[in-house]
Design a protein around this motif. Structure first.
Motif, short mmCIF file in Angstrom:
data_model
loop_
_atom_site.label_atom_id
_atom_site.label_comp_id
_atom_site.label_asym_id
_atom_site.label_seq_id
_atom_site.Cartn_x
_atom_site.Cartn_y
_atom_site.Cartn_z
N VAL A 1 0.95 -1.25 -0.03
CA VAL A 1 0.08 0.22 -0.21
C VAL A 1 1.00 1.18 0.05
CG1 VAL A 1 -0.26 0.01 2.56
CG2 VAL A 1 -2.07 1.13 1.25
N ALA A 2 0.50 2.18 -0.59
CA ALA A 2 1.17 3.49 -0.81
C ALA A 2 0.73 4.66 -0.02
CB ALA A 2 1.44 4.02 -2.17
N ASP A 3 1.40 5.41 0.67
CA ASP A 3 1.07 6.54 1.47
C ASP A 3 0.81 7.74 0.46
OD1 ASP A 3 3.39 7.66 0.73
OD2 ASP A 3 4.25 7.30 2.94
N LYS A 4 0.55 8.78 0.76
CA LYS A 4 0.12 10.13 0.02
C LYS A 4 1.46 10.63 -0.64
CE LYS A 4 -4.11 11.91 1.68
NZ LYS A 4 -4.66 13.17 2.40
N GLU A 5 2.84 10.14 -0.21
CA GLU A 5 3.68 10.63 -1.06
C GLU A 5 3.92 9.65 -2.04
OE1 GLU A 5 3.60 11.25 2.59
OE2 GLU A 5 2.98 13.20 1.95
N GLY A 6 3.45 8.69 -2.06
CA GLY A 6 3.79 7.54 -3.00
C GLY A 6 4.84 6.54 -2.59
N HIS A 7 5.37 6.47 -1.11
CA HIS A 7 6.21 5.57 -0.61
C HIS A 7 5.23 4.01 -0.23
CE1 HIS A 7 9.60 7.88 -0.35
NE2 HIS A 7 8.80 9.11 0.08
#
Length: 361
Positions: A336-342
């Motif tokens: 799953v990705a966070d809002k920054e794309g990590h």
């Protein structure tokens, strides 16, 4: 050298010849050239002939025109070969000699140029060193879909969006291994290699699509083909997986692990459940999709259908292709990705949900 230089050389050659003749008369009274004077006259004559060869247009040749692309890493010899193959120069040796004698071998600039076969060597070299490329500059980012590429093409070249989309659906432009066996949105999707292109001003949509397909083929080395064969997937399936990785990964460090998740799920016959596939199906892009959206009816929706989508969902770059080939063996089945794309990876659904609650507000 210019015309004044040629006149100067002619005058100098004449002076040297007359001087040599006079010197011979003084020495022997018979008007013969002495050794030194003869050499000077011969050198002057050779210089004059070289200047004429360099500046003289090839007026005796049938006029033809062609586009020559000078790439950043091309040598003078390689460019000479390109010009010769296109029928634009008669001698590669003369062209290389002209570059050497004028000191311009290192001045040839990247670009695409229109060259006429009746141009002089001076005119040809002047054009190739001018840097005034007679081509559009077209930048195609990694992951762009055919539709997105068509918009970039229309904004930067003389080819319209409609013309490019039509060319992008021509089966006869594809290499055999690029053909899938399921109905896709655009049959060239996945194989229009993202790169910087310099299509010439008069080029058609078909030419541009061919250029991009050829670039993909050039990047797909024999070594990569052997690696793909060892995985049991076809090149078409491999490109589809790479397109999913390209769309899901924002950072390079995540690519190989994302690839490992997709490969692990395929081995277990698990649905890939890629948001990127929903995005492609719906023609949208969102940070996250709700329940109604992930049930969107489309063969590209990997939440609904097991296995790979019918074809690639974008055009992957080399890093995503290499990530699939070099994916590490892991026990990850979720990310799953966070809002920054990590991205954050998990082996179990329970751990995955913990990541979801932790990193998605």
């Amino acid at each position: 050298m210019d015309n004044k230089t040629i006149v100067h050389i002619e005058g100098k050659a004449r002076q040297l010849t007359e001087k040599a003749a006079g010197s011979g008369s003084e020495g022997g009274g018979r008007g013969k050239l002495g050794p030194a004077a003869f050499i000077s006259a011969a050198v002057a004559f050779i210089v004059l002939c070289a200047a004429l060869v360099y500046y003289m247009p090839a007026f005796w040749k049938t006029s033809k025109e062609a586009y020559i692309e000078v790439k950043a890493d091309m040598s003078g010899a390689e460019i000479a070969d390109e010009l010769s193959e296109a029928g634009l120069i008669e001698s590669t040796g003369l062209f290389r000699a002209a570059l050497l004698l004028t000191g311009q071998a290192g001045d040839l600039k990247r670009g695409e140029y229109t060259i006429q076969s009746d141009m002089s060597l001076h005119a040809v070299i002047a054009k190739l060193t001018s840097g005034q490329s007679e081509a559009y500059r077209l930048v195609i980012p990694e992951g762009y879909t055919v539709r997105q590429i068509a918009k970039v093409v229309a904004a930067n070249t003389n080819v319209t969006e409609e013309e490019f989309l039509a060319a992008a659906n021509k089966a006869d432009l594809l290499y055999p291994y690029m053909k899938g066996n399921r109905k896709t949105t655009y049959i060239t999707e996945g194989f229009l290699f993202p790169d910087t292109y310099f299509p010439h001003y008069g080029g058609a949509a078909d030419d541009l699509v061919r250029m991009m397909l050829k670039n993909y083929d050039n990047h797909l080395t024999d070594g990569m083909k052997k690696q793909i064969a060892a995985t049991g997937y076809s090149i078409y399936q491999f490109t589809t997986i790479a397109s999913l990785v390209e769309k899901e990964a924002k950072y390079d460090d995540d690519r190989a692990l994302i690839a490992s998740v997709f490969l692990n799920r395929l081995k277990r016959d698990m649905k890939l459940q890629s948001d990127a596939s929903v995005s492609y199906a719906m023609g949208s892009h969102k940070y996250a999709y709700n329940l109604d959206e992930i049930t969107y009816d489309s063969p590209y929706n990997t939440y609904l259908h097991e296995g790979l989508p019918p074809g690639p969902i974008g055009n992957p770059g080399l890093k995503s292709m290499e990530a699939v080939l070099n994916a590490p063996e892991t026990s990850y089945f979720y990310f799953v990705a966070d809002k920054e794309g990590h991205n954050y990876f998990a082996m179990t659904y329970e751990d995955h949900m913990n990541n979801v609650h932790r990193y998605i507000p």
